[in-house]
Design an enzyme around this catalytic site. Structure first.
Site: not given
Ligand code: PLP
Length: 368
Positions: A38, A264
């Site tokens: 993601k 700034y």
């Molecule tokens: C983002 C997510 C993961 C991954 O978690 P990490 O800590 O990055 O390994 C796994 N399961 C769900 C439901 C998530 O939203």
């Protein structure tokens, strides 16, 4: 390593392969591996990352939103993709692209059943998400009789997995709570299993879950941050390799005399004679203003240099007094040899936020 000449986010696919193999070695050979890609694969490059992991034989991908999954399909990814957080407005696209939804509420179940039926689907694969304590998304244990009946009655879909998500798998001091989540998940699985005529596969663990609670790996694990080189544990971070390295170059160097200010609102005023370097990246590239005023530190020829004054939109200034370097030299903001976890900690945040925030303006350079 590539010579940057401008700001680039270097993506090291060799590091990704190393991390994937490391995490695989921590679980049973029969446990399936879902790679979470993601948010542009945690701010890197979701296509390059997904292609590499597909070639390595990963079993599943997950994205948060439907369009992220559609983007992977557009680029030839054929591995199953779980969409963790879809909305009904996306369901036609989701079905058209053979993406698999997380069904997390009655509203979503009903809307997906209708969409799948309207699209003429039979036994469309879906994943039921349960809330075991995170209180973010998911059905509760008491919803089981009702959702099992609904899912069972519908010809249009088929529940192929049951899953939940841990709230504090990275925090050893919360192990009582985490064990209670694991137990609740087992109880949910037991209750629903007799009510479905197939046997869905089960998954619960994220990266820190894999590392801290491997006994709860069930049939599949879901790893994100570990693949990108961070583990929420300083010791285990040594075993992993950062995939993304944010690099830039020194655009200009200024010698500043006492009393002169930098940037700034004159947020930095020199007490002594000092040497300031200007870098071509700023908060619009994902290095937030929070890192200004000596919070954040960058690496110049292996030496640490603080960010001085306020971070601008397209530039920031660092104090390079006493560090041998020239205009055109490379500067590392985070990544190899300069952990994103450590940089993030300087702003009281976590590696996840820093690495996912690098904007699309920064060119990605893929190292095979
Ligand atoms: C983002 C997510 C993961 C991954 O978690 P990490 O800590 O990055 O390994 C796994 N399961 C769900 C439901 C998530 O939203």
């Amino acid at each position: 390593m590539a010579d940057p000449r401008e700001t680039v986010l270097e993506i090291d696919l060799g590091a990704l392969e190393h991390n994937y193999r490391y995490l695989k070695a921590r679980i049973e050979p029969k446990t399936k591996f879902l790679a979470v890609v993601k948010a542009y694969a945690y701010g890197s490059d979701s296509i390059a990352i997904a292609r590499k992991l597909e070639a390595l034989g990963v079993d599943y991908f997950a994205v948060a939103y439907t369009h992220e999954g559609a983007f992977l399909r557009d680029h030839g990814i054929i591995t199953p993709i779980l969409v963790l957080h879809p909305q009904p407005v996306n369901f036609d696209q989701l079905i058209a692209r053979c993406l698999e939804p997380s069904i997390y509420s009655d509203r979503i179940l009903k809307a997906f059943q209708e969409a799948a039926k309207a699209a003429g689907q039979r036994h469309y694969p879906v994943h039921l998400k349960f809330n075991t304590g995170l209180n973010r998304l998911g059905f509760r244990e008491e919803d089981i009789p009702h959702i099992a009946m609904k899912a069972q009655q519908s010809e249009a879909l088929k529940v192929i997995s049951l899953f939940s998500h841990l709230a504090a798998s990275d925090d050893r001091s919360e192990s009582v709570f985490t064990h209670a989540q694991i137990d609740r998940f087992k109880s949910i699985v037991k209750k629903i299993s007799g009510k479905l005529d197939n046997k869905p596969f089960l998954h619960l663990l994220n990266t820190s879950g894999i590392l801290n609670y491997p006994e709860a790996q069930f049939d599949m694990v879901r790893s994100g941050i570990g693949l990108y080189g961070y583990s929420n544990n300083p010791d285990l971070d040594q075993e992993l390799k950062p995939v993304a390295t944010l690099k830039t170059v020194i655009s200009q160097i200024h010698e500043i005399t006492p009393g002169e200010s930098v940037g700034y609102n004159r947020a930095f005023t020199a007490r002594n004679k000092c040497t300031i370097a200007t870098l071509p990246l700023g908060h619009a590239d994902g290095l937030g203003r929070i890192y200004g005023n000596a919070r954040g530190v960058v690496s110049v020829n292996g030496q640490k240099a603080p960010i001085v004054g306020n971070v601008c939109m397209d530039m920031l200034m660092i104090d390079i007094s006493g560090i041998p370097c020239d205009e055109g030299d490379e500067v590392i903001l985070f990544g190899k040899g300069h952990s994103a976890e450590m940089v993030a900690a300087s702003a009281k945040t976590i590696s996840y936020e820093l690495i996912t925030g690098i904007s699309q303006r920064v060119r990605r350079e893929i190292l095979p």
